[in-house]
Structures are given as structure tokens and as C-alpha cells.
Design a protein around this motif. Sequence first.
Motif, PDB file in Angstrom:
ATOM      1  N   SER A 143      42.861  28.895  40.367  1.00 39.96           N
ATOM      2  CA  SER A 143      42.786  28.464  41.706  1.00 39.96           C
ATOM      3  C   SER A 143      41.993  29.633  42.656  1.00 39.96           C
ATOM      4  O   SER A 143      40.963  30.099  42.087  1.00 39.96           O
ATOM      5  N   GLN A 165      46.198  23.880  41.595  1.00 39.52           N
ATOM      6  CA  GLN A 165      47.246  24.573  42.031  1.00 39.52           C
ATOM      7  C   GLN A 165      48.444  23.476  41.683  1.00 39.52           C
ATOM      8  O   GLN A 165      49.347  23.423  40.936  1.00 39.52           O
ATOM      9  N   CYS A 184      48.444  29.288  37.354  1.00 38.77           N
ATOM     10  CA  CYS A 184      47.048  29.592  37.853  1.00 38.77           C
ATOM     11  C   CYS A 184      47.244  30.915  38.243  1.00 38.77           C
ATOM     12  O   CYS A 184      48.109  31.951  38.633  1.00 38.77           O
ATOM     13  N   ALA A 186      45.020  33.064  41.419  1.00 39.77           N
ATOM     14  CA  ALA A 186      44.299  32.765  42.586  1.00 39.77           C
ATOM     15  C   ALA A 186      43.516  34.116  43.062  1.00 39.77           C
ATOM     16  O   ALA A 186      44.085  34.852  43.649  1.00 39.77           O
ATOM     17  N   GLU A 254      51.361  30.411  40.591  1.00 41.86           N
ATOM     18  CA  GLU A 254      50.302  31.307  40.728  1.00 41.86           C
ATOM     19  C   GLU A 254      50.161  32.723  41.147  1.00 41.86           C
ATOM     20  O   GLU A 254      50.984  33.290  41.859  1.00 41.86           O
TER      21      GLU A 254
END
Length: 263
Positions: A143, A165, A184, A186, A254
Amino acid sequence: MNRLDGHRILVTGAASGIGQATVLRLLAEGAAVVGADIAPDGLEKTRLKAQEAGADARLTALLMDVGDESSVVDGVKSALKTLDGLDSVVNAAGILRAAHTHEMSLAAWNQILTVNLTGTFLVVREALPALLRNSRSAIVNFSSTSATFAHPYMAAYAASKGGIQAMTHALALEYGRQGLRAVCVAPGSIKSGITDTTGGYLPSDSDWSLFGRLTPILPTSLEASGAGMADPSVVAGVVAMLVSDDGAFISGTEIRIDGGTHA
Ligand SMILES: NC(=O)c1ccc[n+]([C@@H]2O[C@H](COP(=O)([O-])OP(=O)(O)OC[C@H]3O[C@@H](n4cnc5c(N)ncnc54)[C@H](O)[C@@H]3O)[C@@H](O)[C@H]2O)c1
């Protein structure tokens, strides 16, 4: 004993930046890796770096375009054959294009969604049957902080990352009982091919004051140059943790790696 001894991992986006750093980190921790990308020159650079580290025997380079269904079908099949199965997939391949949203062509929108979102889906779809043959497996998708925090001129990119996501959460629930984790990362403000070229993609009349909120609060390796960017290895280490048993209870979430920019 290395944390990833015996792990078989497919990494996309392996020719540059975070994907390349991730390949090198996974190799350093003992994994066998297929590194896939559309850029043969970059893949060769990754191979040379692995060779310098004495780990190239466990790395296979794979030319694969994640935005092309048949390339992904053939590529993942070849990776499975090379690795004799699969324990984890790291979907780092991605592109960033920027534009005023009212000026963005449908072709540019589709290109970003095709590579980032559809590309991640295609690799996941092709890898899932092999991943599910293990009692423990992991997917790490990429992400971006842009999925949840406003980034100007990047509506398509942000939408692609938000989609990744959302898809990752769905995967975590759908396959969790079969031992698959889906997570994920990020990232934000990591020096890479994408961030080196972002300036060239921004509209010439960009309002730079809109970028004021996108600065890390932690010192970064390139702070002295004023770039405020961190080395890709800061993400690679987190990915290595996520595919290892140290990440065994992490799924459907995430992890933001942005030097505290959005604290
Ligand atoms: N650098 C950052 O600050 C940052 C922030 C948020 C998210 N990300 C994400 O991290 C991931 C890695 O990017 P990076 O920053 O290292 O940039 P990068 O440009 O250095 O690496 C991206 C890699 O993806 C490859 N790629 C592009 N299109 C492809 C395709 N169709 N098929 C296969 N490979 C393809 C490129 O050739 C390149 O090697 C991307 O998903 C990006 O969106 C990066």
C-alpha cells in the motif's frame, strides 16, 4: 540458523528500490527468492548485489509484467517450478504517475490501476493455490501512506493503494483459517525509483505548499541533503519480519513505515 532458512519467496518489483532491498534482505536471512520485474537491467543489478553478498545462488531473476495476465500466469508458474512450491509472496511492483485529477486521461488512470491494483490481484490469484498447500504462508502487499492520508495530484495512485489495502483485508479473512496471513506495508518517503522520478510527473503548476504535511519527523539517511528520504532497507526489514514466524499473529492490517510523517 537464519530466520528464513528454507523459505521460498516470490518478490515483484525486484529490480529497484524497496523490492530490490527486500530481495537482498530475504536472501540475507536465508530464503530462496524469485525476483520478478519488467526491467531486465535492474534485475541484473539486483543479481550483482546478491552476488556481492554471496547469496546469488538462491536468487532467480524472472521477467514478468504484473499488468499482463498471461505474463503473470506464465511467470508465477515458472517461479513455482524454480522454488518447488511457495511460502510467501511480496507484491512490491508499482508505478506512480501524478496529475491534476481534472486533467487525468482515462488511459493514465487505467495504467496505474492495472499495474498496482490488478497486478497485485493477478499475482495473488496465481500464487494462492501453492500458498494454500502450506499450513503457514504469507502475502505482503504494498500500500502507501497515500491510501489513508491526502497526497495531492495522486488520486489514481491513492485509489490503487486503497484498493490494495481493502483487498488485503478480504484475503486475510477468506484464507486465514487455512494458515494464510495477508498484510500490507504502507511506506512513505523512501528513496527509490518512484520517489526519484515523482517530481518529473507532478504538474508544472503544482502548489508545493500542499506537500508540507508529507515530511518525516524522524531523521532520515538523506536528511542532510534536504531530501528527507529513508533508505529502502527500512521497509525491507519489516517485510522480512512479516513473512517470518515473527509475524505469525499479524494479518489483515497495514504497517505504516514513514518516519512518523503521519503520527
Ligand atoms: N518509495 C516510497 O516512498 C513509496 C511509498 C509508498 C509506496 N511505495 C510502493 O513501494 C513499492 C516499490 O516501489 P519503490 O518505491 O521501490 O519504486 P521503484 O520504482 O524503485 O520500484 C518499483 C519497481 O516496480 C517495477 N515495475 C513497474 N511496473 C511493473 C510491471 N508492470 N511489472 C513488474 N514490475 C513492474 C519497476 O520496474 C521497479 O523495479 C511500490 O508498490 C510503491 O508504490 C513506495
